[in-house]
Write a protein that holds these residues in place. Structure first.
Motif, short mmCIF file in Angstrom:
data_model
loop_
_atom_site.label_atom_id
_atom_site.label_comp_id
_atom_site.label_asym_id
_atom_site.label_seq_id
_atom_site.Cartn_x
_atom_site.Cartn_y
_atom_site.Cartn_z
N UNK A 27 0.85 -1.19 0.00
CA UNK A 27 0.00 0.00 0.00
C UNK A 27 0.89 1.24 0.00
N UNK A 28 0.58 2.19 -0.88
CA UNK A 28 1.35 3.44 -0.93
C UNK A 28 0.82 4.42 0.10
N UNK A 29 1.65 5.38 0.47
CA UNK A 29 1.28 6.43 1.42
C UNK A 29 1.31 7.75 0.68
N UNK A 30 0.18 8.37 0.45
CA UNK A 30 0.14 9.63 -0.31
C UNK A 30 1.06 10.70 0.29
N UNK A 31 1.82 11.33 -0.59
CA UNK A 31 2.70 12.40 -0.15
C UNK A 31 4.05 11.95 0.34
N UNK A 32 4.32 10.62 0.32
CA UNK A 32 5.60 10.11 0.82
C UNK A 32 6.11 9.01 -0.09
N UNK A 33 7.43 8.90 -0.17
CA UNK A 33 8.05 7.85 -0.97
C UNK A 33 8.23 6.60 -0.11
N UNK A 92 -13.69 -1.96 15.79
CA UNK A 92 -14.49 -1.27 14.78
C UNK A 92 -13.70 -0.93 13.52
N UNK A 93 -12.80 -1.80 13.14
CA UNK A 93 -12.00 -1.55 11.95
C UNK A 93 -12.27 -2.54 10.83
N UNK A 94 -12.80 -2.04 9.68
CA UNK A 94 -12.86 -2.87 8.49
C UNK A 94 -11.64 -2.58 7.63
N UNK A 95 -11.55 -3.17 6.44
CA UNK A 95 -10.35 -3.00 5.61
C UNK A 95 -10.15 -1.55 5.19
N UNK A 96 -11.17 -0.83 4.70
CA UNK A 96 -10.95 0.58 4.35
C UNK A 96 -10.48 1.41 5.56
N UNK A 97 -11.06 1.13 6.72
CA UNK A 97 -10.63 1.86 7.92
C UNK A 97 -9.18 1.54 8.27
N UNK A 98 -8.79 0.28 8.08
CA UNK A 98 -7.41 -0.11 8.37
C UNK A 98 -6.45 0.62 7.43
N UNK A 99 -6.80 0.70 6.15
CA UNK A 99 -5.95 1.43 5.18
C UNK A 99 -5.81 2.89 5.59
N UNK A 100 -6.92 3.50 5.96
CA UNK A 100 -6.89 4.91 6.37
C UNK A 100 -6.03 5.08 7.62
N UNK A 101 -6.24 4.22 8.59
CA UNK A 101 -5.52 4.29 9.86
C UNK A 101 -4.01 4.13 9.65
N UNK A 102 -3.62 3.08 8.92
CA UNK A 102 -2.20 2.82 8.72
C UNK A 102 -1.56 3.88 7.83
N UNK A 133 1.10 -3.72 8.17
CA UNK A 133 -0.15 -3.48 8.88
C UNK A 133 -0.99 -4.75 8.87
N UNK A 134 -1.46 -5.17 10.03
CA UNK A 134 -2.27 -6.37 10.13
C UNK A 134 -3.74 -5.98 10.30
N UNK A 135 -4.60 -6.58 9.48
CA UNK A 135 -6.04 -6.35 9.64
C UNK A 135 -6.71 -7.58 10.20
N UNK A 136 -7.51 -7.39 11.23
CA UNK A 136 -8.33 -8.46 11.79
C UNK A 136 -9.76 -7.93 11.88
N UNK A 137 -10.77 -8.78 11.69
CA UNK A 137 -12.17 -8.31 11.69
C UNK A 137 -12.62 -7.91 13.08
N UNK A 138 -12.65 -6.61 13.33
CA UNK A 138 -12.94 -6.10 14.67
C UNK A 138 -14.16 -5.20 14.69
N UNK A 139 -15.02 -5.33 13.69
CA UNK A 139 -16.19 -4.47 13.59
C UNK A 139 -17.20 -4.88 14.64
N UNK A 140 -17.10 -4.28 15.82
CA UNK A 140 -17.99 -4.66 16.92
C UNK A 140 -19.38 -4.08 16.73
#
Length: 385
Positions: free
Chosen positions: A4-10, A51-61, A91-98
């Motif tokens: 996954x790329x990070x906008x604004x950074x190499x 409360x983290x789904x995959x899009x939220x994990x991408x945003x968070x990381x 970044x590790x994603x686990x299904x935590x959508x409570x």
């Protein structure tokens, strides 16, 4: 590819997803192992919270990695270390959508809530009873609603109270009414899912998360492993540390007991569940706190103690480290922005109330963690070789 790329950074990171049983979804860890063999010196594992789904994990990381990358002076200092510095970020994603923001009036909300508690026709019917009653009389708990809650708690074998106290939905409801943000007869439903996600975080840390950390350590035996968790992710990161000893451990606004590392539990026999992790981390253990974190300061004690709060001197028996720091063992105290020497192998409680302060709904400032002041503390731990 898991990169996954990070906008604004190499800079980029790997995102590896797991299911609720700790098994990997796909084969993205193969990319991580391949990169680990390419001469990396430092591997960073990040674990999100509830409360983290995959899009939220991408945003968070993405936000957190960008915050770390923006600490230019610290990055330059890392590259001046003997042996250099080549990082691998995972970044590790686990299904935590409570619970989410679904429309409570919808059948989808009923089915999703029941599924989080194990699914099945009987659990779905119990949840529907609760939800329909909440729509009619949100401030009254009828005998039928209490019976539905008792059935749900009793039908899920992995949801014991932390001290074996029987689940009492009426008492939880009354306790939640003391704080308007937590009120309503759906509050016990949130607490049931809280218990479910809390246990899942530990199981994931001891299974899938530990497996990938072990495989990376085998692929890069000379690399230093850094574990960072947020919220319930702190349970996962600490569980990983109990299996694969890391160089550093950073627990940001942790939704885990303040007595997790205690030598003796207050009023009970034995030590904290993660007491054995102390001594396995050669570098500093960083623990952040904030008085503005309502998820940990208000909701966690209610959920952990089934609505009954017991104060022991200065600290509550059922509080979280994100509010009170680690207690029951020796720990250094600091304020963010004025952190003193980070002693290796010891716990450092860092009061971050001055930066983790932006309140957003019921969670308060629980997710307000992407600040350079906090990132610099993590960098200092990494640089303390």
């Amino acid at each position: 590819m898991s990169r996954e790329s990070v906008p604004g950074h190499d800079i980029s990171y790997h995102l590896v997803c797991f299911d609720e049983t700790g098994n990997e979804r796909g084969h993205d860890s193969a990319d991580v192992i391949r990169d680990a063999r390419a001469g990396v010196t430092d591997v960073f594992f990040f674990v999100h919270g509830w409360n983290g789904d995959v899009p939220a994990a991408r945003h968070h990381y993405g936000q957190w990695v960008a915050t770390m990358a923006a600490c230019r002076a610290e990055r330059e200092a890392a590259h001046r270390l003997p042996g250099g510095f080549k990082s691998l970020l995972v970044g590790l994603h686990w299904p935590s959508k409570a619970w989410g923001d679904e429309d409570v009036r919808s059948e989808e909300f009923v089915r999703a809530s029941a599924a989080r508690l194990g699914g099945g026709a009987a659990r779905t019917a119990a949840v529907r009873t609760i939800v329909e009653a909440a729509l009619r009389h949100p401030c009254r708990m009828s005998p039928a609603v209490k019976e539905a809650y008792v059935y749900l708690e009793g039908s899920i074998p992995d949801l014991p109270g932390e001290d074996g106290t029987p689940f009492d939905p009426q008492q939880l409801y009354r306790a939640c009414l003391e704080d308007p943000a937590l009120g309503g007869i759906l509050s016990p439903l949130r607490i049931l899912t809280f218990w479910k996600m809390k246990r899942r975080a530990r199981v994931f840390g001891e299974s899938g998360a530990a497996r990938i950390a072990r495989e990376v350590a085998q692929a890069a035996p000379n690399a230093r492993v850094h574990l960072m968790g947020h919220s319930f992710g702190c349970i996962t990161a600490t569980a990983m540390a109990s299996v694969v000893p890391p160089a550093t451990l950073t627990l940001v606004q942790g939704a885990m007991s303040l007595w997790s590392f205690a030598e003796r539990l207050p009023g009970e026999p034995g030590a904290g569940y993660f007491r054995g992790v102390l001594g396995r981390v050669p570098g500093p253990i960083i623990v952040t706190t904030s008085t503005h974190d309502h998820a940990i300061g208000r909701f966690y004690p209610l959920a952990a103690r089934s609505g009954r709060q017991l104060d022991l001197d200065e600290y509550p028996k059922y509080g979280g480290i994100g509010a009170h720091g680690v207690q029951g063992t020796y720990a250094h105290g600091h304020r963010v922005g004025a952190v003193g020497e980070l002693t290796r192998g010891q716990v450092h409680n860092v009061d971050c109330s001055s930066v983790i302060r932006r309140v957003d709904g019921i969670a308060g400032a629980h997710n307000d963690i992407c600040h350079p002041e906090l990132a610099r503390v993590l960098w200092r731990a990494v640089l303390s070789r």
